[in-house]
Design a protein around this motif. Structure first.
Motif, PDB file in Angstrom:
ATOM      1  N   UNK A 196      54.707 -67.913   5.101  1.00 52.78           N
ATOM      2  CA  UNK A 196      55.303 -66.686   4.581  1.00 52.78           C
ATOM      3  C   UNK A 196      55.294 -66.711   3.067  1.00 52.78           C
ATOM      4  N   UNK A 197      55.217 -65.537   2.476  1.00 51.77           N
ATOM      5  CA  UNK A 197      55.255 -65.400   1.026  1.00 51.77           C
ATOM      6  C   UNK A 197      55.969 -64.101   0.686  1.00 51.77           C
ATOM      7  N   UNK A 198      56.576 -64.085  -0.473  1.00 49.77           N
ATOM      8  CA  UNK A 198      57.286 -62.907  -0.950  1.00 49.77           C
ATOM      9  C   UNK A 198      56.319 -62.096  -1.801  1.00 49.77           C
ATOM     10  N   UNK A 199      55.908 -60.941  -1.291  1.00 50.03           N
ATOM     11  CA  UNK A 199      54.954 -60.104  -2.008  1.00 50.03           C
ATOM     12  C   UNK A 199      55.707 -59.123  -2.903  1.00 50.03           C
ATOM     13  N   UNK A 200      55.303 -59.088  -4.164  1.00 47.88           N
ATOM     14  CA  UNK A 200      55.953 -58.198  -5.135  1.00 47.88           C
ATOM     15  C   UNK A 200      54.866 -57.586  -6.031  1.00 47.88           C
ATOM     16  N   UNK A 201      54.038 -56.710  -5.459  1.00 46.99           N
ATOM     17  CA  UNK A 201      52.838 -56.246  -6.157  1.00 46.99           C
ATOM     18  C   UNK A 201      53.071 -55.019  -7.029  1.00 46.99           C
ATOM     19  N   UNK A 202      52.030 -54.660  -7.754  1.00 44.53           N
ATOM     20  CA  UNK A 202      51.922 -53.385  -8.455  1.00 44.53           C
ATOM     21  C   UNK A 202      50.590 -52.753  -8.063  1.00 44.53           C
ATOM     22  N   UNK A 203      50.554 -51.439  -7.969  1.00 41.23           N
ATOM     23  CA  UNK A 203      49.281 -50.749  -7.858  1.00 41.23           C
ATOM     24  C   UNK A 203      48.658 -50.633  -9.250  1.00 41.23           C
ATOM     25  N   UNK A 204      47.346 -50.408  -9.291  1.00 41.54           N
ATOM     26  CA  UNK A 204      46.698 -50.195 -10.593  1.00 41.54           C
ATOM     27  C   UNK A 204      45.610 -49.145 -10.452  1.00 41.54           C
ATOM     28  N   UNK A 205      45.301 -48.480 -11.546  1.00 44.62           N
ATOM     29  CA  UNK A 205      44.162 -47.568 -11.625  1.00 44.62           C
ATOM     30  C   UNK A 205      43.591 -47.677 -13.024  1.00 44.62           C
ATOM     31  N   UNK A 206      42.360 -48.148 -13.117  1.00 44.49           N
ATOM     32  CA  UNK A 206      41.704 -48.348 -14.413  1.00 44.49           C
ATOM     33  C   UNK A 206      40.539 -47.391 -14.609  1.00 44.49           C
ATOM     34  N   UNK A 207      40.705 -46.149 -14.171  1.00 39.46           N
ATOM     35  CA  UNK A 207      39.681 -45.143 -14.375  1.00 39.46           C
ATOM     36  C   UNK A 207      38.651 -45.144 -13.255  1.00 39.46           C
ATOM     37  N   UNK A 208      37.432 -44.694 -13.586  1.00 34.56           N
ATOM     38  CA  UNK A 208      36.361 -44.557 -12.605  1.00 34.56           C
ATOM     39  C   UNK A 208      35.129 -45.295 -13.093  1.00 34.56           C
ATOM     40  N   UNK A 209      34.399 -45.887 -12.160  1.00 38.20           N
ATOM     41  CA  UNK A 209      33.209 -46.634 -12.548  1.00 38.20           C
ATOM     42  C   UNK A 209      32.026 -45.690 -12.741  1.00 38.20           C
ATOM     43  N   UNK A 210      30.843 -46.282 -13.012  1.00 35.22           N
ATOM     44  CA  UNK A 210      29.668 -45.473 -13.296  1.00 35.22           C
ATOM     45  C   UNK A 210      29.220 -44.603 -12.143  1.00 35.22           C
ATOM     46  N   UNK A 211      29.641 -44.902 -10.934  1.00 33.14           N
ATOM     47  CA  UNK A 211      29.298 -44.096  -9.764  1.00 33.14           C
ATOM     48  C   UNK A 211      30.367 -43.068  -9.441  1.00 33.14           C
ATOM     49  N   UNK A 212      31.387 -43.002 -10.288  1.00 34.33           N
ATOM     50  CA  UNK A 212      32.454 -42.044 -10.071  1.00 34.33           C
ATOM     51  C   UNK A 212      33.484 -42.496  -9.066  1.00 34.33           C
ATOM     52  N   UNK A 213      33.453 -43.773  -8.699  1.00 33.58           N
ATOM     53  CA  UNK A 213      34.420 -44.302  -7.737  1.00 33.58           C
ATOM     54  C   UNK A 213      35.640 -44.844  -8.475  1.00 33.58           C
ATOM     55  N   UNK A 214      36.832 -44.658  -7.929  1.00 33.05           N
ATOM     56  CA  UNK A 214      38.033 -45.131  -8.630  1.00 33.05           C
ATOM     57  C   UNK A 214      38.104 -46.649  -8.695  1.00 33.05           C
ATOM     58  N   UNK A 215      38.349 -47.157  -9.886  1.00 37.54           N
ATOM     59  CA  UNK A 215      38.624 -48.589 -10.060  1.00 37.54           C
ATOM     60  C   UNK A 215      40.129 -48.733  -9.897  1.00 37.54           C
ATOM     61  N   UNK A 216      40.544 -48.885  -8.659  1.00 32.94           N
ATOM     62  CA  UNK A 216      41.966 -48.835  -8.337  1.00 32.94           C
ATOM     63  C   UNK A 216      42.258 -49.792  -7.199  1.00 32.94           C
ATOM     64  N   UNK A 217      43.501 -50.175  -7.085  1.00 27.58           N
ATOM     65  CA  UNK A 217      43.868 -51.073  -6.006  1.00 27.58           C
ATOM     66  C   UNK A 217      45.220 -51.700  -6.218  1.00 27.58           C
ATOM     67  N   UNK A 218      45.293 -52.999  -5.964  1.00 23.13           N
ATOM     68  CA  UNK A 218      46.568 -53.715  -5.940  1.00 23.13           C
ATOM     69  C   UNK A 218      46.519 -54.929  -6.861  1.00 23.13           C
ATOM     70  N   UNK A 219      47.523 -55.037  -7.722  1.00 22.00           N
ATOM     71  CA  UNK A 219      47.772 -56.297  -8.424  1.00 22.00           C
ATOM     72  C   UNK A 219      48.693 -57.092  -7.507  1.00 22.00           C
ATOM     73  N   UNK A 220      48.086 -57.903  -6.677  1.00 22.04           N
ATOM     74  CA  UNK A 220      48.801 -58.653  -5.650  1.00 22.04           C
ATOM     75  C   UNK A 220      49.516 -59.830  -6.303  1.00 22.04           C
ATOM     76  N   UNK A 221      50.820 -59.871  -6.172  1.00 23.51           N
ATOM     77  CA  UNK A 221      51.643 -60.944  -6.731  1.00 23.51           C
ATOM     78  C   UNK A 221      52.489 -61.481  -5.587  1.00 23.51           C
TER      79      UNK A 221
END
Length: 437
Positions: free
Chosen positions: A358-383
């Protein structure tokens, strides 16, 4: 670690009330604020009384609150405590804004310079978490705000011990993490000698702390990488609820809770643990996990729910009646197949499917814009936090690596493992027992 106005992990937010931000933790809600000069007093709230900034207030840069002025809102007044058994930023509830930053010691900087740096950082963290300005060179970014649940947490990476001549005192738990098939790691955004986590419920308060910590590094350390994250703001929903990630899924339902009988054993190094300087500390795994949202959003709702093993609407396990319902792993449908698929993410990550890991998850979401294909550079800062990553993160990630239905929709792009010592006692700085022991 926190006064009674601060939310602990997954607790409902404290109700708004008239309790002044400067009142002691055990003061009644209607206790008057202490006189003095503090960032915790909102100049703007006194507009109805016709307050103007006097000469003394202007000289200090912070306004004294007159009798009868309105107090900070509950969001701004919430305060975490710097000194305590554990460092702040581990058991508190999710914060609206976060910054993760890693530093490398500069050439020629060793143990003395590292000790001086941690002493400066600890003093700065104590002031900022109390809602006070930095001791020198304050930028005024957070001038009008209260503490806003600010937490600042410090950790040491594996290489730190070599650079400071403390290799023999490096914990075995800091051995490098194994490679996983979903890893696409960028070394420039991974690891580091020192790690700092900053969280707050106000974006300007969080940035103010980030800038102060970076400036205090001086010539002793330079930034290796830095990431920005966010969560839902307190009070944004009609009632307290588990957070959602950028896939729209309720995320964190089975997180260990401080009230659990075995919480400390799973999350913190025991007081008599080895090494002694890590007593009451924890180990944090940090992963930047990109979510391939364009691919994910092409799935139908039933397909998404089968990947996760929970209903998207309320987080309930498939076939269950509510988010907190126990997941029935043996339940089958009319066609004879398991209601919760065998490769569903929620099934694979259950502690009882991983030897109790077991682990205590305490994450943040992130969004760093869009890549060259127009896809979102987004996801989870998993902590995630655990007493030993070899018994927490590693076995669960290995299991996921062997057949998690979510794997095609995520990519691990950065990784770090850090030893986070216990909290500093009054008059101490974080890591003092390591650096001066």
């Amino acid at each position: 670690m926190t006064d009674r106005t601060h939310r602990t992990l997954q607790d409902p937010p404290a109700p708004s009330g008239p309790r002044p931000a400067d009142a002691p933790a055990d003061a009644p809600a209607d206790a008057p604020a202490a006189a003095g000069v503090s960032r915790r007093r909102l100049l703007g709230t006194a507009g109805a009384t016709g307050l103007v900034l006097g000469a003394a207030g202007a000289a200090a840069g912070y306004a004294a609150e007159p009798a009868g002025a309105a107090p900070l809102t509950s969001l701004g007044a919430d305060r975490a405590m710097f000194h305590g058994k554990h460092q702040p930023g581990i058991t508190e509830g999710l914060q609206a804004r976060g910054h993760l930053v890693a530093f490398d010691l500069t050439a020629g900087a060793g143990r003395p310079e590292a000790a001086a740096l941690l002493r400066r950082w600890s003093a700065t963290a104590e002031r900022l978490m109390a809602g006070e300005p930095a001791a020198s060179g304050d930028t005024d970014v957070a001038r009008d705000a209260g503490p806003s649940s600010l937490t600042i947490t410090f950790g040491f990476g594996r290489a730190f011990f070599d650079r400071t001549g403390l290799t023999k005192r490096r914990p075995a738990a800091l051995d490098p993490l194994p490679a996983f098939s979903s890893d696409r790691l960028d070394k420039a955004r991974s690891d580091g000698d020192l790690w700092v986590q900053i969280g707050a419920d106000d974006a300007l308060v969080a940035f103010h702390a980030l800038r102060a910590i970076q400036k205090e590094a001086g010539g002793a350390a330079r930034v290796r990488w830095q990431m920005n994250g966010f969560n839902r703001s307190p009070g944004a929903t009609a009632h307290p609820m588990t957070a959602r990630n950028l896939m729209g899924q309720v995320d964190g339902t089975r997180n260990p809770k401080p009230a659990d009988a075995d919480f400390d054993r799973r999350i913190f190094v025991p007081a008599d643990g080895d090494p002694a300087w890590m007593a009451n500390g924890s180990y944090v795994v940090v992963r930047r996990i990109r979510m391939l949202l364009d691919d994910w959003e092409k799935l139908s709702l039933p397909q998404q729910e089968n990947v996760i093993g929970r209903r998207k609407s309320d987080g309930a396990p498939l076939g269950g009646s509510g988010e907190s319902a126990e997941m029935d792993l043996e339940k089958t449908g009319a066609d004879g197949t398991f209601v919760v698929p065998v490769n569903a993410h929620a099934r694979i990550t259950r502690p009882d499917q991983n030897g109790g890991a077991a682990m205590l998850r305490r994450p943040f979401s992130y969004h760093d814009g869009f890549d060259g294909r127009g896809e979102p550079d987004a996801g989870l800062l998993f902590v995630c936090w655990q007493a030993d990553p070899l018994r927490g993160f590693v076995p669960v990630q290995r299991k996921l690596d062997r057949g998690d239905a979510l794997s095609p929709f995520v990519r691990h792009e950065a990784s770090g493992l850090f030893a986070v010592p216990g909290g500093a006692a009054k008059g101490e700085y974080v890591g003092q027992r390591l650096l001066e022991g």
